[in-house]
Design a protein around this motif. Sequence first.
Motif, PDB file in Angstrom:
ATOM      1  N   VAL A 164       0.939  -1.286   0.050  1.00 12.94           N
ATOM      2  CA  VAL A 164       0.135  -0.012  -0.010  1.00 12.94           C
ATOM      3  C   VAL A 164       0.858   1.328  -0.053  1.00 12.94           C
ATOM      4  CG1 VAL A 164      -2.008  -1.143   1.219  1.00 12.94           C
ATOM      5  CG2 VAL A 164      -0.092   0.041   2.539  1.00 12.94           C
ATOM      6  N   ASP A 165       2.238   1.010   0.225  1.00 16.52           N
ATOM      7  CA  ASP A 165       2.946   2.276   0.399  1.00 16.52           C
ATOM      8  C   ASP A 165       4.283   1.826   0.213  1.00 16.52           C
ATOM      9  OD1 ASP A 165       3.533   0.947   2.875  1.00 16.52           O
ATOM     10  OD2 ASP A 165       2.634   2.266   3.989  1.00 16.52           O
ATOM     11  N   ALA A 166       5.398   2.744   0.353  1.00 16.24           N
ATOM     12  CA  ALA A 166       6.804   2.572   0.178  1.00 16.24           C
ATOM     13  C   ALA A 166       7.231   1.420   1.220  1.00 16.24           C
ATOM     14  CB  ALA A 166       7.700   3.715   0.018  1.00 16.24           C
ATOM     15  N   GLU A 167       6.776   1.499   2.300  1.00 16.83           N
ATOM     16  CA  GLU A 167       7.256   0.623   3.471  1.00 16.83           C
ATOM     17  C   GLU A 167       6.854  -0.838   3.068  1.00 16.83           C
ATOM     18  OE1 GLU A 167       6.915  -0.231   8.178  1.00 16.83           O
ATOM     19  OE2 GLU A 167       6.203   1.758   7.506  1.00 16.83           O
ATOM     20  N   SER A 168       5.566  -0.966   2.856  1.00 16.22           N
ATOM     21  CA  SER A 168       5.105  -2.522   2.363  1.00 16.22           C
ATOM     22  C   SER A 168       5.935  -2.928   1.003  1.00 16.22           C
ATOM     23  CB  SER A 168       3.484  -2.312   2.307  1.00 16.22           C
ATOM     24  OG  SER A 168       3.228  -1.258   1.658  1.00 16.22           O
ATOM     25  N   ARG A 191      -2.548  -2.907  -3.575  1.00 18.09           N
ATOM     26  CA  ARG A 191      -3.660  -2.189  -3.556  1.00 18.09           C
ATOM     27  C   ARG A 191      -4.091  -1.242  -4.969  1.00 18.09           C
ATOM     28  NH1 ARG A 191      -3.952   2.462   0.982  1.00 18.09           N
ATOM     29  NH2 ARG A 191      -2.613   3.197  -0.553  1.00 18.09           N
ATOM     30  N   ASP A 192      -3.125  -0.766  -5.462  1.00 18.72           N
ATOM     31  CA  ASP A 192      -3.491   0.008  -6.540  1.00 18.72           C
ATOM     32  C   ASP A 192      -3.301  -0.678  -7.710  1.00 18.72           C
ATOM     33  OD1 ASP A 192      -3.828   2.396  -4.887  1.00 18.72           O
ATOM     34  OD2 ASP A 192      -1.412   2.667  -4.588  1.00 18.72           O
ATOM     35  N   PRO A 243       4.983  -1.150  -8.795  1.00 19.08           N
ATOM     36  CA  PRO A 243       5.134  -1.533  -7.793  1.00 19.08           C
ATOM     37  C   PRO A 243       5.665  -3.070  -8.050  1.00 19.08           C
ATOM     38  CG  PRO A 243       3.552  -0.539  -7.310  1.00 19.08           C
ATOM     39  CD  PRO A 243       3.508  -0.613  -8.718  1.00 19.08           C
TER      40      PRO A 243
END
Length: 367
Positions: free
Chosen positions: A95-99, A118-119, A124
């Motif tokens: 969902v973000d850079a960390e994940s 998610r996107d 990614p």
Amino acid sequence: MKLSWIDVRSIGSAKDAIVEEAIHARIDGILASDPAAFAPLPPTVKKILFPQGEKLPEDFGAADIVIVEPAKHGEPAELALRHPEVEFGRYVEIVDAESLEEACRSGRSEKWSVLNFRDPTKIPLEIVIAAAAKAEGSLITIAHDVEEAEIIYGVLELGSDGVLMAPAAVGDATGLKRAGEGGVPDLELVELEITATAHVGMGDRACVDTAAYFGKDEGILVGSSSKGMILCVSETHPLPYMPTRPFRVNAGAIHSYTLGQNERTNYLSELKAGSKVTAVDIHGKTRLVVVGRVKIESRPLISIDAVGPDGRTANLILQDDWHVRVLGPGGVVLNSTELKPGDKVLGYLPVADRHVGYPINEFCLET
């Protein structure tokens, strides 16, 4: 060939029919949240347990693989030490850079990584595939439908090692399996001997422009009969008076057959932007390429007849011009207007007859 897994956790009343179809289609794995779901499954399919809730079940049943969320269930490496009878994998929702970084670490270290992006962007996934390119584990990416699965299998050319999908209806499992099979099987080409050529007058021919570069020893198979085709070379080789067009095959008259996907033939006249055709090299290696455009124009035509080693024949009608070419043994490029009886070209002589493009065992005479 890519892995195809189906998720049966949320399937409703059609579950039994979908599972039966999946087994018949030779789906690689079935994922469930309850070990009891694996009892009726044959040994030919991998059984993947993805527990719901905070705790792992005491008994994994017939599960081959257990997918865990480390925050809830513990680290896969530690669980593997306690339960050597099964393999463990990590679930990551990106969902973000960390994940995303967690997914990259998982791809590099875990035997199995189930990834949920998610996107809708596939950037990614490209990053994870690149990060895990040298790892021995497998990336299994969640897809919403067969169309998305096809995209996931091809990301960065390498693609995800597998796709996990919850089928919405009967037929989806078969579609997923087919998407993971990577297009079309390789072909056994043969040497055909030219027996006759003839200038046959005006007609409409098709240039097939694809969204791919062809190799110098690559083209598409084209023929007046579905049971006899000749390998037409792409315009990757230099010609006087005009630039190379490495995406194009000057393929033949519009009535001609070529090979598409799912072992189906297509008429050149029915190809359009978004269609897929089979590119073939001189060794019979194949790949599906996307058609970007088909140019149909009236031109003088030449008819070429050829015969195979076993007496089966092929005919190809091409634009009657020196720069339109076919491939011969060893990848030699042959100008169609210079072909003469005794010359050798490469071709394909399938055995099956065709009905609406599909191979079928029935009587059919094409002359």
